[in-house]
Design a protein around this motif. Structure first.
Motif: not given
Length: 149
Positions: A34, A79-81, A99-105
């Protein structure tokens, strides 16, 4: 020179070895996929649990300086996290929000990370795990080494 306290040396040396070993193992086997370092994962984990946290508290939780949090936050923002937001009432306070992207990761990464945690202590019984955890918490608390969660 006073005689050496070999028990103290052994405890501190073993704590250091296990900390370095688990950090290296997790970075190599889970986090590298990641593009995360141990510290960046630690900050992202805190944000995942807390959603939006003041930079000062993030630094305390991770056991790093505010400038380290700032540098890592820059990378995570690219990384927009996560993103930063200045407090409207007190401009000196900055919050970092996942962010939603960070949560998803984190939702994808954490089960694999946890599997590694379980593997690392798999040779210990549940009672041994509880005992070592309690003893380490005592050392952390007595030395003011950060938050006890």
């Amino acid at each position: 020179m006073d005689s050496l306290n070999l028990d103290a040396i052994a405890v501190v040396t073993n704590i250091y070895r296990i900390a370095q070993g688990l950090r290296n193992k997790m970075e190599r086997e889970v986090l590298s996929e990641y593009g995360l370092s141990w510290t960046s994962f630690s900050l992202l984990y805190d944000l995942w649990i807390g959603n939006s946290i003041e930079t000062k508290k993030l630094a305390e939780s991770a056991g790093v300086s505010k400038s380290t949090v700032s540098n890592i936050t820059n990378t995570l923002e690219r990384k927009e996290l996560c993103y930063r937001k200045v407090d409207n009432r007190d401009r000196r306070i900055t919050y970092v929000t996942i962010t939603d992207k960070g949560r998803g990761i984190m939702e994808n990464l954490y089960p694999r990370f946890h599997k590694g945690e379980v593997e690392i202590v798999s040779s210990l019984s549940v009672d041994e795990q509880k005992n070592i955890s309690a003893l380490l918490r005592k050392v952390i608390k007595d030395n003011h080494f950060g938050f006890i969660k």
